[in-house]
Design an enzyme around this catalytic site. Sequence first.
Site, PDB file in Angstrom:
ATOM      1  N   TYR A  64      -2.606  -1.211  10.223  1.00  0.00           N
ATOM      2  CA  TYR A  64      -2.483  -1.425   8.649  1.00  0.00           C
ATOM      3  C   TYR A  64      -1.158  -0.771   8.071  1.00  0.00           C
ATOM      4  O   TYR A  64      -0.668  -1.635   7.178  1.00  0.00           O
ATOM      5  CB  TYR A  64      -3.633  -0.839   7.912  1.00  0.00           C
ATOM      6  CG  TYR A  64      -3.722  -0.949   6.472  1.00  0.00           C
ATOM      7  CD1 TYR A  64      -4.053  -2.185   6.148  1.00  0.00           C
ATOM      8  CD2 TYR A  64      -3.450   0.089   5.588  1.00  0.00           C
ATOM      9  CE1 TYR A  64      -4.405  -2.240   4.659  1.00  0.00           C
ATOM     10  CE2 TYR A  64      -3.579   0.048   4.068  1.00  0.00           C
ATOM     11  CZ  TYR A  64      -4.084  -1.378   3.800  1.00  0.00           C
ATOM     12  OH  TYR A  64      -4.033  -1.491   2.486  1.00  0.00           O
ATOM     13  N   SER A  96       0.936  -1.114  -0.183  1.00  0.00           N
ATOM     14  CA  SER A  96       0.029  -0.100   0.002  1.00  0.00           C
ATOM     15  C   SER A  96       0.946   1.168  -0.097  1.00  0.00           C
ATOM     16  O   SER A  96       1.842   1.187   0.603  1.00  0.00           O
ATOM     17  CB  SER A  96      -0.848   0.087   1.361  1.00  0.00           C
ATOM     18  OG  SER A  96      -1.483   1.376   1.165  1.00  0.00           O
TER      19      SER A  96
HETATM   20  P1  NDP Z   1     -11.695  -5.746  -0.867  1.00  0.00           P
HETATM   21  O1  NDP Z   1     -11.832  -5.884   0.638  1.00  0.00           O
HETATM   22  O2  NDP Z   1     -12.583  -5.030  -1.744  1.00  0.00           O
HETATM   23  O3  NDP Z   1     -11.453  -7.363  -1.348  1.00  0.00           O
HETATM   24  C1  NDP Z   1     -10.561  -8.272  -0.555  1.00  0.00           C
HETATM   25  C2  NDP Z   1     -10.682  -9.570  -1.457  1.00  0.00           C
HETATM   26  O4  NDP Z   1      -9.812 -10.489  -0.505  1.00  0.00           O
HETATM   27  C3  NDP Z   1     -12.132 -10.178  -1.514  1.00  0.00           C
HETATM   28  O5  NDP Z   1     -11.861 -11.151  -2.583  1.00  0.00           O
HETATM   29  C4  NDP Z   1     -12.023 -10.976  -0.039  1.00  0.00           C
HETATM   30  O6  NDP Z   1     -12.761 -12.304  -0.359  1.00  0.00           O
HETATM   31  C5  NDP Z   1     -10.468 -11.604  -0.014  1.00  0.00           C
HETATM   32  N1  NDP Z   1     -10.229 -11.610   1.625  1.00  0.00           N
HETATM   33  C6  NDP Z   1     -10.604 -10.895   2.518  1.00  0.00           C
HETATM   34  N2  NDP Z   1     -10.137 -11.286   3.429  1.00  0.00           N
HETATM   35  C7  NDP Z   1      -9.426 -12.666   3.323  1.00  0.00           C
HETATM   36  C8  NDP Z   1      -8.752 -13.547   4.115  1.00  0.00           C
HETATM   37  N3  NDP Z   1      -8.713 -13.359   5.137  1.00  0.00           N
HETATM   38  N4  NDP Z   1      -8.483 -14.486   3.173  1.00  0.00           N
HETATM   39  C9  NDP Z   1      -8.175 -14.543   2.102  1.00  0.00           C
HETATM   40  N5  NDP Z   1      -9.112 -13.738   1.100  1.00  0.00           N
HETATM   41  C10 NDP Z   1      -9.374 -12.853   1.641  1.00  0.00           C
HETATM   42  O7  NDP Z   1     -10.210  -5.215  -0.821  1.00  0.00           O
HETATM   43  P2  NDP Z   1      -9.405  -4.628  -1.805  1.00  0.00           P
HETATM   44  O8  NDP Z   1      -9.692  -5.154  -3.190  1.00  0.00           O
HETATM   45  O9  NDP Z   1      -9.448  -3.153  -1.595  1.00  0.00           O
HETATM   46  O10 NDP Z   1      -7.796  -4.791  -1.245  1.00  0.00           O
HETATM   47  C11 NDP Z   1      -7.117  -5.604  -1.800  1.00  0.00           C
HETATM   48  C12 NDP Z   1      -5.476  -5.532  -1.400  1.00  0.00           C
HETATM   49  O11 NDP Z   1      -5.046  -4.293  -1.814  1.00  0.00           O
HETATM   50  C13 NDP Z   1      -5.334  -5.665   0.083  1.00  0.00           C
HETATM   51  O12 NDP Z   1      -4.088  -6.163   0.375  1.00  0.00           O
HETATM   52  C14 NDP Z   1      -5.501  -3.977   0.388  1.00  0.00           C
HETATM   53  O13 NDP Z   1      -4.566  -3.943   1.562  1.00  0.00           O
HETATM   54  C15 NDP Z   1      -4.732  -3.449  -0.891  1.00  0.00           C
HETATM   55  N6  NDP Z   1      -4.801  -1.977  -0.906  1.00  0.00           N
HETATM   56  C16 NDP Z   1      -6.146  -1.555  -1.282  1.00  0.00           C
HETATM   57  C17 NDP Z   1      -6.214  -0.130  -1.306  1.00  0.00           C
HETATM   58  C18 NDP Z   1      -7.563   0.619  -1.856  1.00  0.00           C
HETATM   59  O14 NDP Z   1      -7.614   1.751  -1.647  1.00  0.00           O
HETATM   60  N7  NDP Z   1      -8.595  -0.381  -1.905  1.00  0.00           N
HETATM   61  C19 NDP Z   1      -5.123   0.777  -1.105  1.00  0.00           C
HETATM   62  C20 NDP Z   1      -3.942   0.031  -0.802  1.00  0.00           C
HETATM   63  C21 NDP Z   1      -3.945  -1.414  -0.722  1.00  0.00           C
HETATM   64  P3  NDP Z   1     -14.012 -12.592   0.726  1.00  0.00           P
HETATM   65  O15 NDP Z   1     -15.181 -11.823  -0.064  1.00  0.00           O
HETATM   66  O16 NDP Z   1     -14.350 -14.068   0.406  1.00  0.00           O
HETATM   67  O17 NDP Z   1     -13.631 -12.096   2.037  1.00  0.00           O
END
Ligand code: NDP
Length: 246
Positions: free
Chosen positions: A155, A141
């Site tokens: 985080y 991030s």
């Molecule tokens: P979302 O919450 O929108 O999506 C998360 C995804 O990961 C879903 O597919 C979810 O599946 C899955 N997931 C959540 N928890 C777990 C777990 N414990 N084990 C396996 N799968 C899991 O998140 P984002 O797409 O926004 O974020 C994705 C990555 O990008 C993360 O690492 C986040 O920290 C990073 N990021 C995001 C930013 C943003 O602004 N959005 C900015 C910077 C970094 P399910 O629905 O089944 O739980």
Amino acid sequence: MSKLTNKVAFVTGGSRGIGAAIAKRLAADGANVAITYAKDAGAASAVVKAIELGGGKAVAIQADAADVVAVKNAVEQAVATFGRLDVLVNNAGTAIPKPFEEATLEEMDRVIDINIRGVFATTQAALKHLNDGGRIIMIGSAVGERAIAPGLVPYAATKAAVRMFTQALSREVGSRGITVNNVQPGPIDTDLNPASGDWAVPQKAATALDRYGRADEIAAMVAFVAGPESSYITGANLTVDGGMNA
Ligand code: NDP
């Protein structure tokens, strides 16, 4: 032949948001893709169906990133399904935003378990199978480098750890031609960080482009790092944040 034809990619947290965009993009570039998810089987199967409709191959596997046994089994299942492994994308991650004085140790443990321990377990399980010339890609991030807003102490600390995890690991696998890179998104419109609402206002204002990013804009960077043209990039932190950290 597409850039990733005959390659196999494993994307954690690939059912929604950034991970889903990455899975679809890598499949469009020719890879067979295994995604993991924690809870929402319907969303995961929708990603698989979308990839199949586009002529690709995909499989969805339930594996909470905090569950080491589930993670190891998921990697084995992906390799059993597609016969090899070339690209690992450690995308699964979470945040529990709140003022530091209200944050609990249990929440800190949960964030560490998914964002760091999960990355360790998944990467170790995948590395056994990863072909020479393979790719390990973290989704860190922009706040792992610069804290632009309050409420993100656990985080931001885990995402800073992902940064050094990336750099340190790149020194151990380079002899096999495996690269390790950390893509650092800025504010991206997903369920985790929706572009609407109070929390979004300071994030959008901090970007040079004055807007949230889209998940496909992160997927484009991941596709480049996964592909053959990035062969001399390793140990790098590649920030895609609309200029938030500029
Ligand atoms: P979302 O919450 O929108 O999506 C998360 C995804 O990961 C879903 O597919 C979810 O599946 C899955 N997931 C959540 N928890 C777990 C777990 N414990 N084990 C396996 N799968 C899991 O998140 P984002 O797409 O926004 O974020 C994705 C990555 O990008 C993360 O690492 C986040 O920290 C990073 N990021 C995001 C930013 C943003 O602004 N959005 C900015 C910077 C970094 P399910 O629905 O089944 O739980």
